[in-house]
Write an enzyme that holds these catalytic residues in place. Sequence first.
Site, short mmCIF file in Angstrom:
data_model
loop_
_atom_site.label_atom_id
_atom_site.label_comp_id
_atom_site.label_asym_id
_atom_site.label_seq_id
_atom_site.Cartn_x
_atom_site.Cartn_y
_atom_site.Cartn_z
N LYS A 205 -2.56 48.15 30.86
CA LYS A 205 -1.94 48.60 32.11
C LYS A 205 -1.62 50.16 31.79
CE LYS A 205 -1.56 44.50 34.97
NZ LYS A 205 -0.51 43.85 35.25
N ARG A 240 -1.69 37.30 29.74
CA ARG A 240 -2.89 37.38 30.65
C ARG A 240 -3.43 38.71 30.11
NH1 ARG A 240 -4.70 40.32 34.97
NH2 ARG A 240 -6.03 39.37 36.49
N1 HH2 Z 1 -2.29 41.77 36.91
C1 HH2 Z 1 -3.43 42.00 37.59
C2 HH2 Z 1 -3.98 41.14 38.63
N2 HH2 Z 1 -3.49 40.04 38.50
N3 HH2 Z 1 -1.61 38.24 37.84
C3 HH2 Z 1 -0.63 38.14 37.27
N4 HH2 Z 1 -0.33 36.94 37.47
N5 HH2 Z 1 0.09 38.92 36.37
C4 HH2 Z 1 -0.50 40.41 36.57
O1 HH2 Z 1 0.16 40.98 35.70
C5 HH2 Z 1 -1.82 40.45 36.98
C6 HH2 Z 1 -2.04 39.52 37.97
C7 HH2 Z 1 -4.02 43.53 37.40
O2 HH2 Z 1 -5.05 43.46 36.39
P1 HH2 Z 1 -6.48 43.37 36.53
O3 HH2 Z 1 -6.80 42.19 37.13
O4 HH2 Z 1 -7.11 43.60 35.28
O5 HH2 Z 1 -6.93 44.69 37.60
P2 HH2 Z 1 -7.31 44.69 38.99
O6 HH2 Z 1 -6.24 44.23 39.93
O7 HH2 Z 1 -7.61 46.09 39.27
O8 HH2 Z 1 -8.53 43.75 39.28
#
Ligand code: HH2
Length: 263
Positions: A205, A240
């Site tokens: 992030k 995660r």
């Molecule tokens: N961060 C993202 C998405 N889902 N869920 C939880 N529980 N905690 C988090 O910190 C979290 C999450 C964002 O990251 P990512 O899925 O890699 O990116 P994107 O939302 O662009 O798909």
Amino acid sequence: MGVINVTPDSFSDGGVALDPEHAADIAVAMEAAGADIIDIGAESTRPGATPVGTADEIARVRPVLQAVAKRVGVPISIDSYKSEVAELAIGEGAAIVNDISGLQYDPRLGPLTAARGVPIVLMHTRGRPQDMYAHAEYEDVVGEVMADLQAAVTRALTAGISPGSVLLDPGLGFAKRAQHSLAVLAGLDRLTALGYPLLVGPSRKSFMTASTDAVDPAARDWPTAAAVTAAVLGGAHIVRVHRVAAMMHVVRVADAIRDAAGV
Ligand code: HH2
């Protein structure tokens, strides 16, 4: 928890896992590397991402869930705040709901989760991904995140979810400027006082770019290692991450340091 994004536009790995068999290959590799949970999502929630309609989200995620469920033994979580998507996913074998809204966006998600008896991750955010930075105003970010998470727990229990099925996540990068995410990581031990297992998602992030020059998300794995270490030492139960194999080493060392305290 290993992340699989079935999206064309996720901030660090968009487009990588759109093909179901390729997504399943990634999930199998994550399990082999030590992941205990595979988190599958089909809508990017990065700041400013375009929302995806329910039908499109289901069309994207269903074949991937089917392919992954056939090939991995660890639990699958569905990263969605929509009750229709969660219902479909549970039907396809998902065993955990991961709700980035902490039961703020869809009033039917809590009752559905309660009726199906699956655990739920309640993540902290304010506003919607499109406008969340407008809500990034805090006097005491850790105290306010704690209070908001307590309110999310109340929503969950009111919906009939049992306390033993609740996990909390402070939502790094969600409605938080870099300093807020760093302060949450530094103050994580206070959040453990809420009494629920903590999930923390620092992976790749942008809050880490304030202190590094790793601007390309895929080049943020070393910064992620530092944040994962802080999360484990702060009391996180689940992290995660996108790069499971590398982060397993980080988690094991951080765990060993934590366990050695007071020896
Ligand atoms: N961060 C993202 C998405 N889902 N869920 C939880 N529980 N905690 C988090 O910190 C979290 C999450 C964002 O990251 P990512 O899925 O890699 O990116 P994107 O939302 O662009 O798909």
